[in-house]
Structure formats: C-alpha cells, structure tokens
Design a protein around this motif. Structure first.
Motif, mmCIF file in Angstrom:
data_model
loop_
_atom_site.group_PDB
_atom_site.id
_atom_site.type_symbol
_atom_site.label_atom_id
_atom_site.label_comp_id
_atom_site.label_asym_id
_atom_site.label_seq_id
_atom_site.Cartn_x
_atom_site.Cartn_y
_atom_site.Cartn_z
ATOM 1 N N ASN A 36 -4.343 -4.205 5.566
ATOM 2 C CA ASN A 36 -5.021 -5.050 4.569
ATOM 3 C C ASN A 36 -4.204 -5.029 3.283
ATOM 4 O OD1 ASN A 36 -7.901 -5.678 5.843
ATOM 5 N ND2 ASN A 36 -7.447 -3.515 6.255
ATOM 6 N N SER A 37 -3.251 -5.932 3.176
ATOM 7 C CA SER A 37 -2.306 -5.924 2.062
ATOM 8 C C SER A 37 -2.959 -6.187 0.700
ATOM 9 C CB SER A 37 -1.206 -6.958 2.303
ATOM 10 O OG SER A 37 -1.764 -8.259 2.404
ATOM 11 N N TRP A 38 -4.174 -6.662 0.685
ATOM 12 C CA TRP A 38 -4.890 -6.915 -0.564
ATOM 13 C C TRP A 38 -5.445 -5.627 -1.183
ATOM 14 C CZ3 TRP A 38 -9.844 -5.217 0.058
ATOM 15 C CH2 TRP A 38 -10.326 -5.161 1.375
ATOM 16 N N CYS A 39 -5.339 -4.512 -0.430
ATOM 17 C CA CYS A 39 -5.802 -3.200 -0.915
ATOM 18 C C CYS A 39 -4.596 -2.276 -1.025
ATOM 19 C CB CYS A 39 -6.827 -2.616 0.061
ATOM 20 S SG CYS A 39 -7.508 -1.010 -0.458
ATOM 21 N N LYS A 40 -4.409 -1.649 -2.183
ATOM 22 C CA LYS A 40 -3.253 -0.792 -2.419
ATOM 23 C C LYS A 40 -3.678 0.645 -2.717
ATOM 24 C CE LYS A 40 -0.390 -4.282 -2.130
ATOM 25 N NZ LYS A 40 0.528 -4.420 -0.977
ATOM 26 N N TRP A 41 -3.042 1.580 -1.978
ATOM 27 C CA TRP A 41 -3.272 3.007 -2.239
ATOM 28 C C TRP A 41 -2.147 3.511 -3.129
ATOM 29 C CZ3 TRP A 41 -0.933 7.567 0.522
ATOM 30 C CH2 TRP A 41 -1.486 8.769 0.054
ATOM 31 N N LEU A 42 -2.499 4.139 -4.261
ATOM 32 C CA LEU A 42 -1.516 4.560 -5.262
ATOM 33 C C LEU A 42 -1.322 6.066 -5.308
ATOM 34 C CD1 LEU A 42 -2.876 2.145 -7.983
ATOM 35 C CD2 LEU A 42 -0.820 1.805 -6.616
ATOM 36 N N GLY A 43 -1.992 6.801 -4.419
ATOM 37 C CA GLY A 43 -1.875 8.250 -4.417
ATOM 38 C C GLY A 43 -2.615 8.878 -5.582
ATOM 39 N N ALA A 44 -2.312 10.133 -5.857
ATOM 40 C CA ALA A 44 -2.969 10.847 -6.961
ATOM 41 C C ALA A 44 -2.331 10.456 -8.292
ATOM 42 C CB ALA A 44 -2.859 12.347 -6.747
ATOM 43 N N VAL A 45 -3.150 10.055 -9.246
ATOM 44 C CA VAL A 45 -2.691 9.689 -10.586
ATOM 45 C C VAL A 45 -3.619 10.380 -11.583
ATOM 46 C CG1 VAL A 45 -2.178 7.829 -12.198
ATOM 47 C CG2 VAL A 45 -1.939 7.431 -9.734
ATOM 48 N N HIS A 46 -3.064 11.024 -12.594
ATOM 49 C CA HIS A 46 -3.885 11.796 -13.531
ATOM 50 C C HIS A 46 -3.721 11.323 -14.974
ATOM 51 C CE1 HIS A 46 -4.762 14.662 -10.332
ATOM 52 N NE2 HIS A 46 -3.470 14.731 -10.075
ATOM 53 N N GLY A 47 -4.687 11.695 -15.804
ATOM 54 C CA GLY A 47 -4.607 11.470 -17.240
ATOM 55 C C GLY A 47 -4.408 10.021 -17.640
ATOM 56 N N VAL A 48 -3.617 9.824 -18.695
ATOM 57 C CA VAL A 48 -3.419 8.473 -19.230
ATOM 58 C C VAL A 48 -2.627 7.579 -18.288
ATOM 59 C CG1 VAL A 48 -3.619 9.125 -21.652
ATOM 60 C CG2 VAL A 48 -1.404 9.268 -20.518
ATOM 61 N N GLU A 49 -1.982 8.169 -17.275
ATOM 62 C CA GLU A 49 -1.249 7.359 -16.297
ATOM 63 C C GLU A 49 -2.187 6.405 -15.560
ATOM 64 O OE1 GLU A 49 2.102 6.974 -15.272
ATOM 65 O OE2 GLU A 49 2.272 7.782 -17.292
ATOM 66 N N ARG A 50 -3.475 6.772 -15.528
ATOM 67 C CA ARG A 50 -4.459 5.914 -14.843
ATOM 68 C C ARG A 50 -4.721 4.614 -15.600
ATOM 69 N NH1 ARG A 50 -9.458 9.552 -14.957
ATOM 70 N NH2 ARG A 50 -8.554 9.923 -17.020
ATOM 71 N N ASP A 95 -5.307 9.579 5.268
ATOM 72 C CA ASP A 95 -4.795 8.798 6.402
ATOM 73 C C ASP A 95 -5.663 7.575 6.690
ATOM 74 O OD1 ASP A 95 -2.653 10.474 6.707
ATOM 75 O OD2 ASP A 95 -3.569 11.692 8.279
ATOM 76 N N LEU A 96 -6.969 7.713 6.477
ATOM 77 C CA LEU A 96 -7.871 6.567 6.654
ATOM 78 C C LEU A 96 -7.499 5.460 5.672
ATOM 79 C CD1 LEU A 96 -11.394 8.278 6.953
ATOM 80 C CD2 LEU A 96 -10.093 7.200 8.788
ATOM 81 N N VAL A 97 -7.241 5.854 4.437
ATOM 82 C CA VAL A 97 -6.899 4.892 3.391
ATOM 83 C C VAL A 97 -5.531 4.270 3.653
ATOM 84 C CG1 VAL A 97 -6.434 4.616 0.920
ATOM 85 C CG2 VAL A 97 -8.339 6.043 1.685
ATOM 86 N N LYS A 98 -4.557 5.099 4.012
ATOM 87 C CA LYS A 98 -3.204 4.595 4.282
ATOM 88 C C LYS A 98 -3.213 3.573 5.415
ATOM 89 C CE LYS A 98 0.209 7.591 4.407
ATOM 90 N NZ LYS A 98 0.954 8.841 4.724
ATOM 91 N N SER A 99 -3.915 3.887 6.488
ATOM 92 C CA SER A 99 -3.983 2.967 7.638
ATOM 93 C C SER A 99 -4.659 1.656 7.248
ATOM 94 C CB SER A 99 -4.748 3.617 8.791
ATOM 95 O OG SER A 99 -4.075 4.761 9.256
ATOM 96 N N PHE A 100 -5.721 1.766 6.447
ATOM 97 C CA PHE A 100 -6.452 0.573 6.021
ATOM 98 C C PHE A 100 -5.553 -0.328 5.181
ATOM 99 C CE2 PHE A 100 -9.184 -1.808 3.116
ATOM 100 C CZ PHE A 100 -10.152 -2.308 3.969
ATOM 101 N N CYS A 101 -4.808 0.274 4.260
ATOM 102 C CA CYS A 101 -3.955 -0.512 3.368
ATOM 103 C C CYS A 101 -2.786 -1.163 4.108
ATOM 104 C CB CYS A 101 -3.431 0.359 2.237
ATOM 105 S SG CYS A 101 -4.724 0.879 1.078
ATOM 106 N N ILE A 102 -2.328 -0.537 5.183
ATOM 107 C CA ILE A 102 -1.240 -1.112 5.979
ATOM 108 C C ILE A 102 -1.672 -2.421 6.618
ATOM 109 C CG2 ILE A 102 0.132 -0.799 8.096
ATOM 110 C CD1 ILE A 102 0.308 2.196 7.334
#
Length: 377
Positions: A255-269, A246-253
């Motif tokens: 500050n549009s220059w920062c994007k939260w992408l959620g959990a990403v694993h393996g080669v998807e990163r 929630d801290l990250v989500k609020s910050f990104c809302i």
C-alpha cells in the motif's frame, strides 16, 4: 527547609523539564526536592534523565522477576517530610517505607499515578488487589488526571487530599518548531515522502507510538485501509518501532499510500506532524494525545479499556473522536471528519487544548499539592 523525595523506578527523559520546573517552584517556597531512581530493564527502551538533574540521585535497581528493589533508596527517604512514590505494585521498597514510615522518620507519604492497572487487556487480580489495598494507605495522591481523581474518590480516598496534576510532557520545542514550518517546506516534504505533489484538500493521517500489541496495530492497518477505500487520496504516516514492525512494513510494501518512517524522537517528529491532519490510534492512548493537541491536530481512538488517564483530555466530537471498538465504525468516523468541514473546527479546538496541558501547568499544580500536604497535620 522542608524536604520532598520523589521515587520512580526510572526517571524517563520526558520528565526532565517537569522536574526542573517543579524544583524552581518548590525552592521558591522553601522546599528542597530530591528525585531518586535507577536504571531500566535491559530490554526496555526507557531513557533515564535522573543524572541530568542536579538534585537527582542515580541509584541501582535490582530486578527479581517482575519485582524491583532499589539499592540505597532507604537512606535518601530517611527523615523526609514528604516521600512520594509512583504507584507500581512491583516497587517493593515503596510499601516497606510506607508500612514503617515512623521508623524511617518520614512525615507524610503519597502516591503519584493512575490509580488502577489501566494499560492491560488482561489485568492480574493479585496486582489489582494489592494496588486497591494500598490506595487509601497514603496521606496524599498526585493523580494523573481528573479521571484518576474520580477513580480514587470512588475507591474511598478523600477528595480534599488529591491533586489533579494534569499529567503532561514538555511540548514547547514541538510548538516552537511547528511555528517555523512554512507551507512551502511542508509541500516539498509531502512530495518527497509520497512521490507526488499534494492535491488540494488531500488528507493525511499520522500514527506515532511504539508498534506493540496494546496499540492494536492490525486494527489500525485494517481501519486505514477502509478509509483509503472511501477516500482514495487519503495518505498515512506511521512513526514508531516495536514487535509489530513487520506487520507495518508488509502493509506499506503493498500500500504505497502508507509510509513507515521507523522510530523518530523529539523535534524530528515535527516535519511529519506538520503534514498531518489527524492523529489515528485505535489502541491504548497516553501522552500521545498531548502531542497531537500541541501540533493542532485532533486525536482519533476507540472506546477500549486500556487507555491511560490522559484519555480524559479528549472531548469526543470537539478536539477528537472516540468510537466503538469496531474497525468499520472507527474508519467511518474518521472519514466523516476528514471529508467535511468538521476538521477545521476540530483542529482549532485541538490547538486550544494544547495550550492547557503543559509541564508548566503540571509543575504548578504538583507544587500546590506538595505545599498543601506539608501543611497537613
């Protein structure tokens, strides 16, 4: 044929390639490998891979508060030439087998781990004292890194009975996928994420880990905010999930220059690592430093007391940055790299470091330690 049993509470999926490589090497030396472990706690995000190993034994963990009893372990450990356990004070049977190894017919015992309680800001004295007591009661140590070996020697364990395995993860898929990324695809992806073409010389930071207190998320957010004030074109990607989401989500809302992408694993990163210029994580550092180097990007963190042993792979000012644990000092140091020619040199050194820390090298060193222990009288 000599037998080796490795016991861990949970065989995490990132160990799959390592164990397969280790088994092949040991088999060639006339040594059989058995890996024993159970399931994680219900609230944990650890994914087990022991059932994917032909030589893996899926057992059942019985949790009693913070303690763990693995049902069926004793029968697998019985008469082993070498019984290796991860170093965890919660694993009751480890100490039971170590204390009565002659009764179980176990020839040699060994620990595999950090050597200390490192990933905590408030270490519990009893757990630390328990670990220190047992630290010298085994025949061999498979130390995560040279830093772990140093701690063990300082605690009185003989240097000649320690193998520095250079703990790593399988980065081959990450490297292979990165090698196929084109400048065009990277540019398109940047525009898709940030909504505008990438400017010449525009820098991007990345954080990829769980969003938990040990990662110092508030510190991270304030630091990148300072960086953005100094460098308005700076952009940031945050990958991960956890209690501080929630801290990250609020910050990104805001500050549009920062994007939260959620959990990403393996080669998807890969598609995100390919965009980044530097890995930014002021909090606890572990194997993420290996990921960063494999992607050819330097790693930035602070000099805190909660890092895992892999922090020893970071060479300050060469393949990464380590500053005092101050938001201003940290932000200034990262800015000074991103804003100068230092970045190109650091990327080069980071990529070279990425070639050194691999599961192939780790398995080879581990196997050498096993053979040396088997030859011990």
């Amino acid at each position: 044929m000599k037998s080796v049993v490795v016991y861990t509470r949970v065989t995490a999926d990132y160990r799959l390639s390592f164990y397969k490589e280790l088994n092949e090497i040991l088999k060639g030396k006339g040594v059989s490998l058995k890996v024993c472990s159970g399931e994680s706690r219900a609230h944990e995000s650890l994914r087990s891979c022991v059932e994917k190993l032909p030589f893996g034994m899926k057992l059942h963990n019985q949790y009693i508060g913070k303690l763990c009893w693995t049902i069926g372990l004793k029968s697998h450990a019985k008469n082993a030439d070498v019984f290796i356990s991860e170093q965890a004070s919660s694993l009751i049977q480890t100490y039971f087998i170590f204390a009565f190894k002659k009764f179980f017919g176990v020839r040699h015992t060994a620990f595999w781990g950090h050597g200390e309680n490192l990933n905590t800001e408030n270490p519990q004295w009893f757990r630390s004292a328990w670990k220190r007591y047992w630290l010298t009661k085994v025949d061999w140590w498979f130390a995560y890194t040279m830093e772990t070996k140093r701690l063990l020697v300082e605690s009185g364990f003989p240097s000649h009975s320690i193998t520095d395995v250079q703990n790593s993860i399988d980065t081959s898929e990450l490297k292979d996928a990165l090698s196929t990324e084109s400048a065009e695809s990277i540019a398109v992806r940047f525009e898709e994420i940030f909504g505008a073409p990438r400017l010449e010389g525009q820098r991007v930071g990345i954080f990829c880990a769980r969003l938990v207190p040990l990662k110092w998320i508030p510190f991270l957010l304030r630091s990148i905010e300072i960086m953005h004030e100094k460098m308005p074109d700076f952009r940031m990607l945050i990958i991960g999930d956890g209690v501080d989401r929630d801290l990250v989500k609020s910050f990104c809302i805001t500050n549009s220059w920062c994007k939260w992408l959620g959990a990403v694993h393996g080669v998807e990163r890969v598609k995100y690592f390919a965009i980044a210029d530097i890995f930014i994580n002021p909090g606890m550092t572990g194997l993420a430093v290996v990921d960063a180097f494999s992607a050819g990007i330097p790693y930035a963190t602070t000099n805190n007391n909660i890092h895992s042993p892999e922090i020893s792979y970071l060479e300050n000012g060469i393949n990464g940055i380590m500053t005092d644990p101050s938001e201003e000092a940290f932000a200034e140091a990262v800015f000074s790299v991103l804003n100068t020619s230092k970045l190109k040199k650091m990327k080069k050194h980071a990529k070279e470091s990425g070639k050194n820390y691999t599961v192939e090298h780790m398995a080879k060193r581990y196997a050498e330690g096993v053979v040396a222990l088997l030859e011990k009288k």
